[in-house]
Design a protein around this motif. Sequence first.
Motif, PDB file in Angstrom:
ATOM      1  N   ASN A   1      94.286 -40.095  91.628  1.00 46.20           N
ATOM      2  CA  ASN A   1      93.683 -39.162  92.593  1.00 46.20           C
ATOM      3  C   ASN A   1      93.262 -39.857  93.898  1.00 46.20           C
ATOM      4  O   ASN A   1      93.498 -39.343  94.978  1.00 46.20           O
ATOM      5  CB  ASN A   1      92.490 -38.456  91.968  1.00 46.20           C
ATOM      6  CG  ASN A   1      92.052 -37.259  92.795  1.00 46.20           C
ATOM      7  OD1 ASN A   1      92.862 -36.380  93.095  1.00 46.20           O
ATOM      8  ND2 ASN A   1      90.795 -37.240  93.203  1.00 46.20           N
TER       9      ASN A   1
ATOM     10  N   TYR B   1      81.635 -30.836  87.329  1.00 49.78           N
ATOM     11  CA  TYR B   1      82.996 -30.598  86.852  1.00 49.78           C
ATOM     12  C   TYR B   1      83.621 -31.890  86.329  1.00 49.78           C
ATOM     13  O   TYR B   1      84.303 -31.905  85.310  1.00 49.78           O
ATOM     14  CB  TYR B   1      83.866 -30.013  87.968  1.00 49.78           C
ATOM     15  CG  TYR B   1      83.559 -28.578  88.322  1.00 49.78           C
ATOM     16  CD1 TYR B   1      82.490 -27.905  87.729  1.00 49.78           C
ATOM     17  CD2 TYR B   1      84.347 -27.874  89.229  1.00 49.78           C
ATOM     18  CE1 TYR B   1      82.206 -26.580  88.058  1.00 49.78           C
ATOM     19  CE2 TYR B   1      84.081 -26.556  89.562  1.00 49.78           C
ATOM     20  CZ  TYR B   1      83.004 -25.914  88.983  1.00 49.78           C
ATOM     21  OH  TYR B   1      82.742 -24.623  89.314  1.00 49.78           O
ATOM     22  N   ARG B   2      83.354 -32.967  87.070  1.00 50.03           N
ATOM     23  CA  ARG B   2      83.899 -34.250  86.625  1.00 50.03           C
ATOM     24  C   ARG B   2      83.336 -34.633  85.257  1.00 50.03           C
ATOM     25  O   ARG B   2      84.056 -35.122  84.390  1.00 50.03           O
ATOM     26  CB  ARG B   2      83.564 -35.362  87.633  1.00 50.03           C
ATOM     27  CG  ARG B   2      84.377 -35.298  88.911  1.00 50.03           C
ATOM     28  CD  ARG B   2      85.764 -35.910  88.705  1.00 50.03           C
ATOM     29  NE  ARG B   2      86.563 -35.784  89.912  1.00 50.03           N
ATOM     30  CZ  ARG B   2      86.868 -36.794  90.715  1.00 50.03           C
ATOM     31  NH1 ARG B   2      86.472 -38.011  90.435  1.00 50.03           N
ATOM     32  NH2 ARG B   2      87.602 -36.586  91.791  1.00 50.03           N
TER      33      ARG B   2
ATOM     34  N   TRP C   1      95.221 -33.115  85.269  1.00 51.08           N
ATOM     35  CA  TRP C   1      94.654 -32.867  86.599  1.00 51.08           C
ATOM     36  C   TRP C   1      95.110 -31.530  87.149  1.00 51.08           C
ATOM     37  O   TRP C   1      94.919 -31.236  88.314  1.00 51.08           O
ATOM     38  CB  TRP C   1      95.084 -34.023  87.527  1.00 51.08           C
ATOM     39  CG  TRP C   1      94.099 -34.459  88.561  1.00 51.08           C
ATOM     40  CD1 TRP C   1      94.407 -34.781  89.857  1.00 51.08           C
ATOM     41  CD2 TRP C   1      92.687 -34.667  88.446  1.00 51.08           C
ATOM     42  NE1 TRP C   1      93.289 -35.177  90.529  1.00 51.08           N
ATOM     43  CE2 TRP C   1      92.210 -35.116  89.683  1.00 51.08           C
ATOM     44  CE3 TRP C   1      91.773 -34.517  87.400  1.00 51.08           C
ATOM     45  CZ2 TRP C   1      90.873 -35.425  89.929  1.00 51.08           C
ATOM     46  CZ3 TRP C   1      90.430 -34.818  87.621  1.00 51.08           C
ATOM     47  CH2 TRP C   1      89.998 -35.262  88.877  1.00 51.08           C
TER      48      TRP C   1
ATOM     49  N   ALA D   1      95.353 -37.783  86.807  1.00 47.74           N
ATOM     50  CA  ALA D   1      94.060 -37.953  87.472  1.00 47.74           C
ATOM     51  C   ALA D   1      93.858 -39.383  87.965  1.00 47.74           C
ATOM     52  O   ALA D   1      93.165 -39.617  88.955  1.00 47.74           O
ATOM     53  CB  ALA D   1      92.933 -37.588  86.508  1.00 47.74           C
TER      54      ALA D   1
ATOM     55  N   TRP E   1      84.899 -32.445  82.644  1.00 48.66           N
ATOM     56  CA  TRP E   1      86.315 -32.869  82.518  1.00 48.66           C
ATOM     57  C   TRP E   1      86.413 -34.135  81.654  1.00 48.66           C
ATOM     58  O   TRP E   1      87.266 -34.240  80.776  1.00 48.66           O
ATOM     59  CB  TRP E   1      86.865 -33.125  83.924  1.00 48.66           C
ATOM     60  CG  TRP E   1      88.243 -33.728  83.962  1.00 48.66           C
ATOM     61  CD1 TRP E   1      89.432 -33.068  83.903  1.00 48.66           C
ATOM     62  CD2 TRP E   1      88.559 -35.121  84.077  1.00 48.66           C
ATOM     63  NE1 TRP E   1      90.471 -33.953  83.966  1.00 48.66           N
ATOM     64  CE2 TRP E   1      89.973 -35.228  84.074  1.00 48.66           C
ATOM     65  CE3 TRP E   1      87.800 -36.289  84.186  1.00 48.66           C
ATOM     66  CZ2 TRP E   1      90.624 -36.450  84.177  1.00 48.66           C
ATOM     67  CZ3 TRP E   1      88.464 -37.501  84.286  1.00 48.66           C
ATOM     68  CH2 TRP E   1      89.858 -37.575  84.279  1.00 48.66           C
ATOM     69  N   GLN E   2      85.486 -35.074  81.894  1.00 42.61           N
ATOM     70  CA  GLN E   2      85.508 -36.324  81.131  1.00 42.61           C
ATOM     71  C   GLN E   2      85.318 -36.047  79.636  1.00 42.61           C
ATOM     72  O   GLN E   2      85.964 -36.671  78.790  1.00 42.61           O
ATOM     73  CB  GLN E   2      84.427 -37.281  81.649  1.00 42.61           C
ATOM     74  CG  GLN E   2      84.555 -38.703  81.106  1.00 42.61           C
ATOM     75  CD  GLN E   2      85.873 -39.355  81.529  1.00 42.61           C
ATOM     76  OE1 GLN E   2      86.191 -39.442  82.705  1.00 42.61           O
ATOM     77  NE2 GLN E   2      86.659 -39.816  80.548  1.00 42.61           N
TER      78      GLN E   2
ATOM     79  N   GLY F   1      85.784 -33.936  93.474  1.00 43.97           N
ATOM     80  CA  GLY F   1      84.727 -34.793  92.945  1.00 43.97           C
ATOM     81  C   GLY F   1      83.413 -34.100  92.626  1.00 43.97           C
ATOM     82  O   GLY F   1      82.383 -34.764  92.498  1.00 43.97           O
TER      83      GLY F   1
ATOM     84  N   LEU G   1      87.065 -29.864  91.270  1.00 44.28           N
ATOM     85  CA  LEU G   1      87.126 -30.994  90.331  1.00 44.28           C
ATOM     86  C   LEU G   1      87.792 -32.190  91.007  1.00 44.28           C
ATOM     87  O   LEU G   1      87.281 -33.319  90.972  1.00 44.28           O
ATOM     88  CB  LEU G   1      87.926 -30.584  89.088  1.00 44.28           C
ATOM     89  CG  LEU G   1      88.357 -31.719  88.151  1.00 44.28           C
ATOM     90  CD1 LEU G   1      87.149 -32.256  87.378  1.00 44.28           C
ATOM     91  CD2 LEU G   1      89.440 -31.255  87.164  1.00 44.28           C
ATOM     92  N   GLN G   2      88.924 -31.924  91.632  1.00 41.96           N
ATOM     93  CA  GLN G   2      89.664 -33.012  92.279  1.00 41.96           C
ATOM     94  C   GLN G   2      88.867 -33.613  93.431  1.00 41.96           C
ATOM     95  O   GLN G   2      88.934 -34.818  93.680  1.00 41.96           O
ATOM     96  CB  GLN G   2      91.026 -32.495  92.769  1.00 41.96           C
ATOM     97  CG  GLN G   2      91.952 -32.115  91.619  1.00 41.96           C
ATOM     98  CD  GLN G   2      93.242 -31.481  92.086  1.00 41.96           C
ATOM     99  OE1 GLN G   2      93.380 -31.118  93.260  1.00 41.96           O
ATOM    100  NE2 GLN G   2      94.201 -31.338  91.180  1.00 41.96           N
TER     101      GLN G   2
END
Length: 593
Positions: free
Chosen positions: A282, A246-247, A159, A279, A250-251, A242, A239-240
């Motif tokens: 979060n 990006y999510r 994260w 993550a 990231w996945q 949401g 990303l953080q």
Amino acid sequence: MSATLTDRLSAVVGRAFEAQGLDAALGTVRPSDRPDLCQFQCNGALAAAKQAKRNPREVGAAVAKALKGEAVFATVELAGPGFLNLTLTDEALSEAAQAAPAGWTAPTPQKIVVDYGGANVAKPLHVGHLRSALIGEAIKRTLRAVGHEAVGDIHLGDWGLQMGQLIVQMAEERPDLPYFDEGFEGPYPEESPVTVDDLAALYPRASAACKAKKDELDTAVREAAASRLAKAQGATAALQAGRPGYRALWQHFIDVSLPALEADYGRLGAQFELWRGEASVNDRIAPLVARLEGQGLLEESDGAKVVRVARADDKKEMPPLLMIKSNGSVGYGSTDLATIDERAEEGFERCLYVVDKRQGEHFEQVFRAADAAGIMAEDRLEFCGFGTMNGKDGKPFKTRAGGVLRLSDLFEMVLGKARDRLSEGGVGADYPEEERQAIAEAVGMAALKFADLSNPRTTDYVFDLDRFVAFEGKTGPYLLYAAVRIDSVLQKAAYEGGADGFRIGHEAERDLALALAAYPDALRASHDRRMPHVLCDHAYAVAQAFSRFYAACRIGDEADRDVRTSRLALAKATSEQLHTVLDLLGIALPPRM
Ligand code: ARG
């Protein structure tokens, strides 16, 4: 609750002190510093004399006299200024050796989470992660062996800034992909745009783009790096928060990374019950921040939100814990605090962190914040820091090219060395190739693990592969060889049990029984101090005692049946104990060598 041998002896000697009107704690017995003179010693008479203003030899003599009637002791001698030199009867020793497999049980079993491993997704695993995996696994197994419910959590670094760096790098290199387009309505592709190898190559580019060389004079270059870094920080925050593209990307990073991580850790023998990461907590952070705010613990500082944790008696300055950065992103401290919150809620009574000791300050900040916020009391949060594996130059181990050594390269090096050693020694020369491979893997891993674990956790040590893979001295291969040899003695003799205790007739049998009897004490010390090297020392002492026994006594071919049975039983107990201890250390044995 079970007692170790020194606990039981201390109780006996403690009573003798009590009978003198003195404190029972003075009776503490420990293994002798002079094994040539006695097996155990107690130095309490010296302290007693100071307390009671009496002559230490006089106190010692009185205690010795009281102990004469105790059946466990063969001899009790007063030596020097008032030392008590103690030696057990062979019966007592034999009994203690036979009871050793019961180990030691913690008085209050707890539900404990061990946070170790700590790999960072998309960044290569390095030797620091190796140490965490090995030490953490040994600590976890030891906790279980004494009765705790211990759970391992890998706490992946998934994260942090590297995620934003990777996203921005991907956006630069693959602007055609839909992940960066805020207008895209989905669905995003199911297939990952990168493989794990792509990712491994991408990260160095992503990270380099954010850094200018220290001596870079070109301001344009410096500015470009600074602007890229700011972009990466922004992407991390998004990303953080949401951002869907990006999510999704990231996945994919996570999904392609996990199998490789599982393979590396599997090879190391580290078994995590929980594969969680930073993550995963979060969603807890916003409510946690609100709670801290309500408790009056949160402060503004240059646009960031922090918890002040400094104390009046701090010896050095303790910076505040950063909860929310000025760009809205969360950091290493906030995810760690939220993770403690989750662990407390899940009923964990204690958290152990097996992390590089240079992160001590970070954990101190997090622990203080957790305590202040009533999440978990500080005395339940334990930092088990470890030292660095250094190169011969005394600096953290690097590759010849000066980079961080990747774990997979380290494994290859170790395996190659183990293979060389085995063929030099002619081990397994007539075995099938596949088995020779398996033996080399076992020897290499044992060499690496034992070399790492046999140093006190907190000290730095020097990586010296030639020494690690040697079959002589205090090494993993020596221990494997000892254990396998004992098993072959037992196999040849077709021993099937039936011994009625150990009949101690020879000095070497006595020494071996004494070494075996020390297992509960070693287990306890390793547990209490979170120091796996204590178990390494113990295993080495047992293997050495067996070597002397093997050299001095006939075993399978002893003519006297009772002596033979007893010696085989001793060999069997040795084998079982070595297997137990090696297992606690996470070291696997090959079936033969
Ligand atoms: N990912 C971190 C690193 O590589 C280690 C994580 C340690 N555990 C924790 N709860 N912070 O340095």
